[in-house]
Design an enzyme around this catalytic site. Structure first.
Site, PDB file in Angstrom:
ATOM      1  N   ASN A   1       1.011  -1.530   0.390  1.00  0.00           N
ATOM      2  CA  ASN A   1      -0.022   0.075  -0.016  1.00  0.00           C
ATOM      3  C   ASN A   1       1.359   1.334  -0.502  1.00  0.00           C
ATOM      4  O   ASN A   1       1.801   1.521   1.159  1.00  0.00           O
ATOM      5  CB  ASN A   1      -0.541  -0.155   1.083  1.00  0.00           C
ATOM      6  CG  ASN A   1      -1.947   0.680   1.389  1.00  0.00           C
ATOM      7  OD1 ASN A   1      -1.534   2.147   1.400  1.00  0.00           O
ATOM      8  ND2 ASN A   1      -3.488   1.077   1.668  1.00  0.00           N
TER       9      ASN A   1
ATOM     10  N   GLU B   1      -3.813   1.894  -3.082  1.00  0.00           N
ATOM     11  CA  GLU B   1      -3.939   2.777  -2.858  1.00  0.00           C
ATOM     12  C   GLU B   1      -3.155   4.244  -3.911  1.00  0.00           C
ATOM     13  O   GLU B   1      -2.266   4.733  -3.150  1.00  0.00           O
ATOM     14  CB  GLU B   1      -4.118   3.307  -1.006  1.00  0.00           C
ATOM     15  CG  GLU B   1      -4.852   4.317  -0.560  1.00  0.00           C
ATOM     16  CD  GLU B   1      -4.671   4.844   0.890  1.00  0.00           C
ATOM     17  OE1 GLU B   1      -5.161   5.796   1.255  1.00  0.00           O
ATOM     18  OE2 GLU B   1      -3.573   4.029   1.536  1.00  0.00           O
TER      19      GLU B   1
ATOM     20  N   TYR C   1      -7.459  -3.719  -2.033  1.00  0.00           N
ATOM     21  CA  TYR C   1      -7.882  -2.437  -1.126  1.00  0.00           C
ATOM     22  C   TYR C   1      -9.206  -2.512  -0.230  1.00  0.00           C
ATOM     23  O   TYR C   1     -10.137  -2.073  -0.813  1.00  0.00           O
ATOM     24  CB  TYR C   1      -7.091  -0.757  -2.093  1.00  0.00           C
ATOM     25  CG  TYR C   1      -7.001  -0.201  -0.410  1.00  0.00           C
ATOM     26  CD1 TYR C   1      -6.796  -0.571   0.499  1.00  0.00           C
ATOM     27  CD2 TYR C   1      -7.862   1.160  -1.629  1.00  0.00           C
ATOM     28  CE1 TYR C   1      -6.669   0.964   1.125  1.00  0.00           C
ATOM     29  CE2 TYR C   1      -7.785   2.020  -0.163  1.00  0.00           C
ATOM     30  CZ  TYR C   1      -6.652   1.927   0.637  1.00  0.00           C
ATOM     31  OH  TYR C   1      -7.187   2.946   1.636  1.00  0.00           O
TER      32      TYR C   1
ATOM     33  N   ASP D   1      -3.746  -4.331   1.155  1.00  0.00           N
ATOM     34  CA  ASP D   1      -4.306  -4.048   2.751  1.00  0.00           C
ATOM     35  C   ASP D   1      -5.571  -4.508   2.974  1.00  0.00           C
ATOM     36  O   ASP D   1      -6.255  -4.065   1.695  1.00  0.00           O
ATOM     37  CB  ASP D   1      -4.170  -2.484   2.322  1.00  0.00           C
ATOM     38  CG  ASP D   1      -4.215  -1.548   4.058  1.00  0.00           C
ATOM     39  OD1 ASP D   1      -4.710  -2.888   4.531  1.00  0.00           O
ATOM     40  OD2 ASP D   1      -4.729  -0.323   3.944  1.00  0.00           O
TER      41      ASP D   1
ATOM     42  N   ASN E   1      -6.787  -3.858   6.083  1.00  0.00           N
ATOM     43  CA  ASN E   1      -7.993  -3.501   7.024  1.00  0.00           C
ATOM     44  C   ASN E   1      -8.083  -3.792   8.105  1.00  0.00           C
ATOM     45  O   ASN E   1      -9.145  -3.650   8.813  1.00  0.00           O
ATOM     46  CB  ASN E   1      -8.545  -2.173   6.148  1.00  0.00           C
ATOM     47  CG  ASN E   1      -7.714  -1.112   6.045  1.00  0.00           C
ATOM     48  OD1 ASN E   1      -7.400  -0.568   7.245  1.00  0.00           O
ATOM     49  ND2 ASN E   1      -8.675  -0.152   4.685  1.00  0.00           N
TER      50      ASN E   1
ATOM     51  N   ASP F   1       3.257   4.557   4.539  1.00  0.00           N
ATOM     52  CA  ASP F   1       2.552   4.489   5.995  1.00  0.00           C
ATOM     53  C   ASP F   1       3.577   3.401   6.397  1.00  0.00           C
ATOM     54  O   ASP F   1       3.129   2.562   7.308  1.00  0.00           O
ATOM     55  CB  ASP F   1       1.633   5.331   6.619  1.00  0.00           C
ATOM     56  CG  ASP F   1       0.163   4.891   5.528  1.00  0.00           C
ATOM     57  OD1 ASP F   1       0.796   4.503   5.011  1.00  0.00           O
ATOM     58  OD2 ASP F   1      -0.035   5.076   6.291  1.00  0.00           O
ATOM     59  N   HIS F   2       2.475   2.631   5.008  1.00  0.00           N
ATOM     60  CA  HIS F   2       2.457   1.073   5.098  1.00  0.00           C
ATOM     61  C   HIS F   2       4.254   0.382   5.138  1.00  0.00           C
ATOM     62  O   HIS F   2       4.744   0.808   4.052  1.00  0.00           O
ATOM     63  CB  HIS F   2       1.794   0.606   4.471  1.00  0.00           C
ATOM     64  CG  HIS F   2       0.674   0.902   4.647  1.00  0.00           C
ATOM     65  ND1 HIS F   2      -0.735  -0.144   4.543  1.00  0.00           N
ATOM     66  CD2 HIS F   2      -0.584   1.568   5.129  1.00  0.00           C
ATOM     67  CE1 HIS F   2      -1.541   0.004   5.112  1.00  0.00           C
ATOM     68  NE2 HIS F   2      -2.312   1.626   4.935  1.00  0.00           N
TER      69      HIS F   2
END
Length: 259
Positions: free
Chosen positions: A7, A35, A105, A144, A146, A241-242
């Site tokens: 991601n 993303e 995603y 991802d 989540n 951030d991933h």
């Protein structure tokens, strides 16, 4: 065979932070992104002639989106769970000779959980979709998702219980997916590894202290688990951030197709 999933939280930004260096270093046969936050024509990636590029763009600008870069030639490509391209660009499915690759995603439930009902309905459709594919040939699904599935998958599980990505409902949907004939490949190899995370908040010092969540996965059909070699987390790689995750498996999956 090596697969990578990442991601990138905005591919254009990630390219400016070393994406192409990591791409070259990884040497993946299949490289999946989530993303991307792009529309058609907003970026041109020079990845070499050996890689075909497939993109699923969200209709909303600067939002969501997935992509797959592959050395392996797919038999077919599907955009979304249904036949038609879905508006948030969240799923790309590539069919290969011996398996399906699903790059996903998963929708976030949002901080106030306002999107949790949609998220749970999505989970049911997604699980059904993977089961339909798995009835034809083995599946490798990545991306991802989540959700931090277990307490070991999140640093501060007590204070985060009930928060988006760690609600009982989301975790139960992940359990149901795994009980439907699929394996969390990282936990297959490292069932009790602590502090193995793939996402960190942008708050100061959080990543340096490794206060993270493991919400990025490679999920495999149970019957091809014996053909897996290793699963990894490249937590040292910055740019998003991933961080990227990896899966290595035997080059040929023929023995799995009849099982």
């Amino acid at each position: 065979m090596k697969l990578v999933s990442w991601n990138v939280n905005g591919l254009r930004s990630c390219v400016n932070k070393g994406f192409l260096d990591y791409f070259a270093e990884a040497g993946a046969d299949v490289f999946c992104l989530q993303e991307t936050k792009l529309q058609d024509g907003q970026i041109e990636l020079e990845l070499g002639d050996e890689y075909a590029q497939y993109w699923n763009y969200a209709e909303k600008k600067g939002y969501s989106g997935t992509a797959v870069f592959t050395r392996l030639k797919p038999l077919s490509v599907r955009y979304g769970i249904e036949e038609d391209r879905e508006p948030e660009g969240r799923i790309l499915t590539l069919e290969f000779d011996e398996f399906y690759l699903v790059n996903v995603y998963t929708p976030n439930a949002k901080r106030d959980l306002s999107r949790l009902p949609y998220r749970l309905e999505w989970e049911d459709r997604f699980r059904g979709y993977l089961q339909e594919l798995d009835a034809v040939k083995p599946v490798l699904a990545c991306g991802d998702l989540n959700v931090a599935h277990r307490e070991i998958d999140i640093k501060n599980w007590r204070s985060n219980r009930g928060n988006s990505g760690f609600t009982d409902e989301e975790r139960e949907k992940m359990t149901r997916l795994l009980n439907a004939g699929f394996t969390d490949t990282f936990r297959h190899f490292y069932p009790e590894r602590n502090d193995a995370f793939t996402w960190w908040s942008n708050m100061p010092k959080v990543r340096e202290r490794n206060v993270g969540w493991r919400i990025d996965y490679f999920v495999a059909s149970d019957r091809i688990v014996p053909l897996l070699i290793d699963a990894g987390i490249d937590a040292h790689v910055l740019g998003s951030d991933h961080c990227p995750i990896t899966l290595q498996l035997q080059d040929r999956l023929e023995s799995s197709s009849n099982g």
